[in-house]
Every structure is written in structure tokens, then in C-alpha cells.
Design an enzyme around this catalytic site. Structure first.
Site, PDB file in Angstrom:
ATOM      1  N   CYS A  40       0.067   3.366  14.523  1.00  0.00           N
ATOM      2  CA  CYS A  40       0.764   3.265  13.244  1.00  0.00           C
ATOM      3  C   CYS A  40       1.904   4.288  13.216  1.00  0.00           C
ATOM      4  O   CYS A  40       1.691   5.466  13.521  1.00  0.00           O
ATOM      5  CB  CYS A  40      -0.212   3.534  12.100  1.00  0.00           C
ATOM      6  N   ASP A  47      -3.852   0.736  15.770  1.00  0.00           N
ATOM      7  CA  ASP A  47      -3.936  -0.614  15.216  1.00  0.00           C
ATOM      8  C   ASP A  47      -4.279  -1.558  16.356  1.00  0.00           C
ATOM      9  O   ASP A  47      -3.783  -1.389  17.480  1.00  0.00           O
ATOM     10  CB  ASP A  47      -2.600  -1.038  14.593  1.00  0.00           C
TER      11      ASP A  47
END
Length: 124
Positions: A40, A47
Site C-alpha cells: 500500500c 495487499d
């Protein structure tokens, strides 16, 4: 550093391997890559997503190990969901010039948010 890490680290997306399409008929290639990861850009938390690629080739097809290495090259990058999806789509469209291209990235929920990004050449 192990050989797989070196391959991913040294991978140059501009040199992604493509092969001639030797088939004249209209057909669809579907590729699923369930282990996409990136970081991120705001928090640095990881992620994870499944990448779905569908395309109707014209004169070229992508080599499967090359697409795997390209997807894995995002692992240590700080990049948003939207930017990663558009970057992958743009590279494939540029390198393959397919008749049709569809990309879907289904990100694992994080912080009670589930993101799915779809890009379709038929709608652009």
C-alpha cells in the site's frame, strides 16, 4: 539472494517475452494469477489480489513465465490498486496489440474494504 528472487529483481517489463501467434482463428486466452502482491502506498501494508487476464490475440501472445515474473515484480513496490491494474493492462496492450483485452484484479479485503478493478478494451 536465491535464483527466483534474482529473476524477479532483474525483470524488465519492457522486455517481456512475447511469441508469434501461429493461429488464425479467433480464440480467447485466459490467465489467472492468484498470488499478486504489492505494498500500500500509504501504509506500507501488503495487499494481495488475484489477477484475471483474458485476451483475443492478434499476431502475438505473451509467454507465461514472463507474465508470472512481471506480476511478481510488484511484490516490493508501493503502488495503489488502481495504478497496478492500469499499469498491467497498459503494458499488455502495448506489447501484444490484442484484438480484445480484459483485466480484472480482485484484491483481498483489508480493513473491511474489498476492491475489484476491471478494465475492458471493449469499453474504452
Amino acid at each position: 539472494m536465491r535464483y527466483g528472487e534474482m529473476e524477479v529483481k532483474n525483470f524488465n517489463p519492457e522486455e517481456i517475452e512475447v511469441w508469434p501467434n501461429r493461429n488464425d482463428r479467433h480464440y480467447t486466452i485466459k490467465i489467472t494469477l492468484p498470488e499478486f502482491s504489492c505494498l500500500c502506498p500509504r501504509s506500507g501494508y501488503p495487499d494481495y489480489a488475484t489477477v484475471y487476464i483474458e485476451y483475443v490475440p492478434s499476431s502475438l501472445v505473451v509467454e507465461l513465465k514472463a507474465i508470472k515474473l512481471y506480476i511478481n515484480s510488484f511484490r516490493d513496490r508501493h503502488v495503489s490498486h488502481e495504478d497496478s491494474a492500469n499499469e498491467i493492462y497498459d503494458l499488455l496492450y502495448k506489447k501484444l496489440s490484442p484484438k480484445e483485452l480484459y483485466l480484472k484484479m480482485d484484491f483481498n479485503p483489508r480493513g473491511n474494504v474489498h476492491t475489484i478493478i476491471e478494465i475492458d478494451s471493449k469499453k474504452n
